[in-house]
Design a protein around this motif. Structure first.
Motif, short mmCIF file in Angstrom:
data_model
loop_
_atom_site.label_atom_id
_atom_site.label_comp_id
_atom_site.label_asym_id
_atom_site.label_seq_id
_atom_site.Cartn_x
_atom_site.Cartn_y
_atom_site.Cartn_z
N PRO A 197 -10.00 -21.20 -47.00
CA PRO A 197 -11.10 -20.66 -47.81
C PRO A 197 -10.79 -19.25 -48.31
O PRO A 197 -9.98 -18.54 -47.73
N ASN A 198 -11.49 -18.88 -49.38
CA ASN A 198 -11.39 -17.54 -49.94
C ASN A 198 -9.96 -17.14 -50.25
O ASN A 198 -9.55 -16.00 -50.07
N GLU A 199 -9.18 -18.11 -50.73
CA GLU A 199 -7.81 -17.84 -51.17
C GLU A 199 -7.59 -18.50 -52.52
O GLU A 199 -8.27 -19.48 -52.86
N LEU A 248 -10.83 -14.57 -62.27
CA LEU A 248 -10.71 -15.47 -61.12
C LEU A 248 -10.58 -14.66 -59.82
O LEU A 248 -11.17 -15.02 -58.80
N LEU A 249 -9.84 -13.57 -59.87
CA LEU A 249 -9.70 -12.73 -58.68
C LEU A 249 -11.04 -12.09 -58.30
O LEU A 249 -11.40 -12.01 -57.11
N THR A 289 -13.17 -20.16 -53.11
CA THR A 289 -11.84 -20.73 -52.90
C THR A 289 -11.39 -21.28 -54.24
O THR A 289 -12.14 -22.01 -54.88
N ILE A 290 -10.19 -20.94 -54.65
CA ILE A 290 -9.74 -21.34 -55.98
C ILE A 290 -8.42 -22.09 -55.86
O ILE A 290 -7.49 -21.61 -55.18
N VAL A 291 -8.36 -23.25 -56.50
CA VAL A 291 -7.12 -24.04 -56.52
C VAL A 291 -6.71 -24.18 -57.98
O VAL A 291 -7.48 -24.66 -58.80
N ILE A 292 -5.50 -23.73 -58.27
CA ILE A 292 -5.07 -23.69 -59.68
C ILE A 292 -3.78 -24.47 -59.83
O ILE A 292 -2.86 -24.32 -59.04
N SER A 306 0.96 -15.53 -64.18
CA SER A 306 -0.30 -15.82 -63.46
C SER A 306 -0.06 -15.98 -61.98
O SER A 306 -0.79 -15.47 -61.15
N ILE A 307 0.99 -16.72 -61.67
CA ILE A 307 1.29 -16.99 -60.26
C ILE A 307 1.48 -15.67 -59.52
O ILE A 307 0.94 -15.45 -58.44
N HIS A 308 2.26 -14.77 -60.12
CA HIS A 308 2.51 -13.49 -59.45
C HIS A 308 1.26 -12.64 -59.36
O HIS A 308 1.10 -11.86 -58.43
N ARG A 309 0.36 -12.81 -60.34
CA ARG A 309 -0.84 -11.97 -60.33
C ARG A 309 -1.83 -12.38 -59.27
O ARG A 309 -2.47 -11.55 -58.64
N ILE A 310 -2.00 -13.70 -59.09
CA ILE A 310 -3.19 -14.13 -58.33
C ILE A 310 -2.93 -15.00 -57.11
O ILE A 310 -3.83 -15.18 -56.30
#
Lengths: 251, 371
Positions: A35-37, A189-190, A199-202, A209-213
């Motif tokens: 959660p919360n990731e 999103l952050l 909780t975010i699933v992308i 984006s991957i490096h940012r979040i």
């Protein structure tokens, strides 16, 4: 993939197999999403990223395996039971999937009207706030055909956020967006994760984006999960496909 | 437990101010506010809040604020402002994220006056007529040009369209024509027998089927079946940007998509009408032989006698004209589609209605011209 002592996984996937005819698309995926990731599912084109997302959400029926949301098996639920779960989940589709025959305002109001008994005035306020979050206050009464691709995606995100979901799924949220808009979307999103404990699933293959979040990544290759963990650990894991993915994607 | 209480001009909200409980808070505060006029709202007892809770709080504040203003006397020296207190660490980030108080008012699109809507409709009508004439001109020009120059057309599409528009329509045309011929004869036979004018059943049926029912009935069937297919195909191509893709490849969409249909329907429509007339005659023959005791020879010879060459030419001419009208109307609505899936449905429906209307109107005109 064991849960940390502090956090109980909010999504548990066990031995998930997905097939298209005789072809195996997902080959026994097992992962716990905390959660919360922000968990990013990544990999090359055709590796099964969107298929994994849609199997987790029951949009496709898995060939075998288990999926649990908050320790409840969703694959065995009736439509009504799963509907109750879905009210706590938001989904942003790759092309937005807005209803073209109604305005943006009406699109965002759909989940509020269908699943709550809140008064019209409060719903109106919620819609305006959600559209303001995605910077679409000026387009509130426009129709999807009158919006650019990026605006459609932001409108779809506002709709996904309508009921303050506890889990937000995003399928290629940055696809088709310019770098500035993509960065702004990542920042949003952050903020949602930090301020609302979402909780975010992308699903994405956008390295920036991957490096940012990303808090955690799930790396897929040919339907198999090669890695689950932090980005730093992934780069140190010494897995050839991951090294190639990040090396080729660098400028 | 969601609780609302009032104490010393202050409303206290206690509990979870979230989506599922906002209606409960709304009901309880509405009851309290009937008899009280608070000036303070305390939410220190709120343990959890979401966007619905924030929106409700703001609606509540605004509603009470306006009541305070209405009740204020000129001599009232108090500030008259409704205050919110008790925001804590649990509620502050959510309130800050979802507050709508500083948002600009939504721009509601202005609605038209009566005269503006009339003017707008007239303007739209002229534009629609202009667009329709442009498409009609395009279709006729490229179809005529395409007889000698087949470039720009999809290979094999003429035969494919001939099968789709013509061959596949044969069963339904046959069935309906048979039934119409049968019913026409049946209804007429009763009256004709009373006057001993049995043989005239052949005249009545032949003239009706050749001059009117054959071309019009077939055109209506083709409009519903094939006209809708033309409109929906082109409309779907339009909304999925396939038409734009053709243009980007320097391919004229009318030449590529519409002309093969135009050529095919020009050939198959007269054949369908002839088939319709023949089957309708067979339907009528059953009544003539079974109910009016006519022989096959007398029926056929009477039919051949009554039909003139002019009747046949007019019948075939009508059928071709109706076919062209169906293709042009289907193409027009297909190319003019707006919106997504709903637009395709509307275009298809409008095409069928307009085609049937146009067929009947032109049939009436031809009937007057060739009487």
């Amino acid at each position: 993939m064991a849960a940390t002592k502090e956090k109980t996984p909010v999504i548990k996937v066990k031995d998930l197999v997905a097939k298209y005819g005789d072809k195996i698309i997902l080959d026994g995926i097992t992962v716990n999403i905390l959660p919360n990731e922000v968990t990013v599912i990544l990999g090359g084109s055709g590796c099964g990223k969107t298929t994994l997302l849609k199997n987790i959400l029951r949009l496709y029926e898995p060939f075998s395996g288990n999926v649990e949301f908050w320790d409840e098996d969703i694959l065995g639920m009736t439509e009504d039971q799963y509907g109750t779960v879905l009210k706590k989940v938001g989904m942003l589709f790759q092309n937005g999937a807005l209803l073209n025959s109604i305005s943006i305002y009406e699109n965002v109001s759909i989940p509020l009207e269908q699943h709550t008994e809140i008064s019209r005035e409060v719903i109106d306020r919620i819609i305006r706030v959600k559209l303001n979050l995605v910077k679409l206050s000026h387009a509130i009464y426009l129709f999807p055909s009158e919006l650019s691709g990026g605006m459609k995606k932001r409108a779809a995100l506002a709709r996904a956020l309508a009921l303050d979901p506890q889990i937000l799924f995003c399928d290629e949220p940055s696809a088709g967006l310019d770098p500035l808009t993509s960065a702004a979307l990542d920042e949003l999103l952050l903020d949602l994760k930090n301020q609302l404990n979402m909780t975010i699933v992308i699903v994405t293959h956008e390295l920036a984006s991957i490096h940012r979040i990303a808090d955690k990544i799930i790396f897929l290759d040919a339907g198999k999960m090669l890695f689950y963990g932090t980005l730093e650990d992934a780069k140190k894991a010494g897995i050839a496909q991951i090294d190639t993915f990040f090396k080729v994607g660098q400028f | 437990m969601q609780e609302v209480r009032i104490q010393d001009d202050t409303i206290f909200l206690v509990g979870e101010l979230v989506f599922s409980f906002v209606p409960i808070f709304q009901e309880k505060t509405a009851k309290l506010l009937k008899h009280t006029s608070p000036i303070m709202l305390d939410i220190s007892g709120i343990s959890r809040i979401d966007s619905a809770g924030v929106a409700y709080l703001e609606e509540l504040q605004i509603s009470i604020q306006s009541r305070i203003k209405d009740k204020r006397k000129p001599s009232d020296k108090s500030s008259g402002i409704f205050l919110l207190r008790g925001i804590n660490d649990a509620t502050r980030p959510v309130i800050e994220t979802f507050s709508s108080l500083k948002l600009p008012p939504a721009q509601i699109p202005p609605s038209q006056t009566f005269f503006e809507s009339i003017g707008s409709s007239v303007f739209d009508g002229f534009n629609a007529l202009k667009d329709g004439l442009v498409i009609a001109a395009d279709v006729f020009f490229w179809s005529l040009y395409g007889i000698w120059n087949r470039s720009g057309q999809r290979k094999g599409s003429f035969v494919q369209q001939g099968v789709a528009l013509g061959v596949q329509a044969l069963p339904i045309v046959a069935l309906l024509s048979f039934i119409i011929g049968f019913i026409l004869s049946l209804q007429s036979a009763v009256q004709l027998r009373n006057f001993g004018a049995n043989i005239f059943i052949a005249d009545l049926l032949a003239v009706t089927m050749v001059r009117e029912m054959g071309p019009m009935l077939t055109a209506i069937i083709v409009a519903g079946r094939s006209g809708s297919a033309i409109a929906s195909e082109i409309a779907t191509m339009q909304v999925t940007e396939e038409i734009d893709a053709l243009k980007m490849m320097a391919i004229n969409p009318v030449r590529y998509v519409v002309v093969p249909k135009f050529h095919a329907i020009t050939i198959v429509m007269p054949i369908l009408v002839a088939f319709s007339i023949l089957v309708g005659e067979i339907g009528g023959l059953i009544i003539a032989m079974g109910y009016l005791d006519l022989s096959l020879e007398s029926f056929v010879s009477r039919t051949i006698e009554i039909i003139t060459f002019k009747d046949l030419v007019v019948s075939m001419g009508k059928s071709i004209w109706f076919a062209w009208v169906i293709v042009v109307i289907g193409s027009y609505f297909g190319f003019q589609v707006k919106g997504g899936a709903e637009g395709v449905g509307k275009a298809t429906t409008a095409s069928v209605v307009a085609s049937i209307f146009a067929v009947i109107m032109f049939d009436a005109m031809f009937s007057l011209l060739y009487l």
